[in-house]
Design a protein around this motif. Sequence first.
Motif, PDB file in Angstrom:
ATOM      1  N   TRP A   1      48.717  50.472  42.062  1.00 47.15           N
ATOM      2  CA  TRP A   1      50.012  49.825  41.916  1.00 47.15           C
ATOM      3  C   TRP A   1      50.494  49.273  43.258  1.00 47.15           C
ATOM      4  N   ASN A   2      50.327  50.060  44.323  1.00 44.35           N
ATOM      5  CA  ASN A   2      50.750  49.611  45.652  1.00 44.35           C
ATOM      6  C   ASN A   2      49.986  48.376  46.102  1.00 44.35           C
ATOM      7  N   VAL A   3      48.688  48.302  45.799  1.00 46.99           N
ATOM      8  CA  VAL A   3      47.893  47.122  46.145  1.00 46.99           C
ATOM      9  C   VAL A   3      48.401  45.910  45.382  1.00 46.99           C
ATOM     10  N   LEU A   4      48.653  46.065  44.091  1.00 45.05           N
ATOM     11  CA  LEU A   4      49.162  44.961  43.282  1.00 45.05           C
ATOM     12  C   LEU A   4      50.536  44.511  43.777  1.00 45.05           C
ATOM     13  N   ARG A   5      51.406  45.464  44.055  1.00 42.43           N
ATOM     14  CA  ARG A   5      52.758  45.147  44.530  1.00 42.43           C
ATOM     15  C   ARG A   5      52.714  44.431  45.876  1.00 42.43           C
ATOM     16  N   ASP A   6      51.811  44.845  46.758  1.00 44.62           N
ATOM     17  CA  ASP A   6      51.693  44.209  48.072  1.00 44.62           C
ATOM     18  C   ASP A   6      51.188  42.772  47.980  1.00 44.62           C
ATOM     19  N   HIS A   7      50.523  42.438  46.890  1.00 46.85           N
ATOM     20  CA  HIS A   7      49.985  41.085  46.712  1.00 46.85           C
ATOM     21  C   HIS A   7      50.834  40.230  45.773  1.00 46.85           C
ATOM     22  N   ALA A   8      52.049  40.659  45.475  1.00 46.20           N
ATOM     23  CA  ALA A   8      52.920  39.926  44.551  1.00 46.20           C
ATOM     24  C   ALA A   8      53.238  38.523  45.073  1.00 46.20           C
ATOM     25  N   GLU A   9      53.470  38.387  46.372  1.00 42.72           N
ATOM     26  CA  GLU A   9      53.769  37.057  46.930  1.00 42.72           C
ATOM     27  C   GLU A   9      52.576  36.121  46.791  1.00 42.72           C
ATOM     28  N   ALA A  10      51.380  36.625  47.046  1.00 41.38           N
ATOM     29  CA  ALA A  10      50.175  35.799  46.909  1.00 41.38           C
ATOM     30  C   ALA A  10      49.966  35.391  45.452  1.00 41.38           C
ATOM     31  N   ILE A  11      50.269  36.261  44.534  1.00 42.40           N
ATOM     32  CA  ILE A  11      50.149  35.949  43.106  1.00 42.40           C
ATOM     33  C   ILE A  11      51.161  34.878  42.730  1.00 42.40           C
ATOM     34  N   ASP A  12      52.414  35.036  43.207  1.00 37.43           N
ATOM     35  CA  ASP A  12      53.441  34.024  42.936  1.00 37.43           C
ATOM     36  C   ASP A  12      53.052  32.665  43.508  1.00 37.43           C
TER      37      ASP A  12
END
Length: 108
Positions: free
Chosen positions: A90-101
Motif C-alpha cells: 500500500w505504501n509503495v502504491l501511495r508513494d506513486h500516486a502522483e506518477a499514476i495521476d
Amino acid sequence: MLFRGKRKDGEGLASDENEDHAPPNKVSKTFSAVDSDDSDDVVVCEISKNRRVSVRNWNGKIWVDIREFYVKDGKQLPGKKGLSLSLDQWNVLRDHAEAIDKALAENS
C-alpha cells in the motif's frame, strides 16, 4: 467424434448402455473471514455499487482490500475479483500516486 491426446483402451467408445457421465458438482469456495471472529473490516469507501475499499485485520496482519462484492441470500459477500495489499505494498502504491495521476493525464 475427435479426441485430443491419449485415451485409455475402451474410453470414448460408444456403448449400448445409456450412462450419465455428467461432471461432478463443483463445491463453491466461501470466505471464512466473513464469518470469522478474527476478521475486522473497516469500509473506507465504496468505489461503485459492487466495489469497495476496506481495511481489514486478517490473521493478525493489516490489509488494504479492494474487492468486488455480490449479493447472496440478502447478504453482501466478497467475490473472487479483488486485490489485498499489505501495508508495504500500500505504501509503495501511495508513494506513486502522483506518477499514476501524471500518466493518466498524459493518456487522456
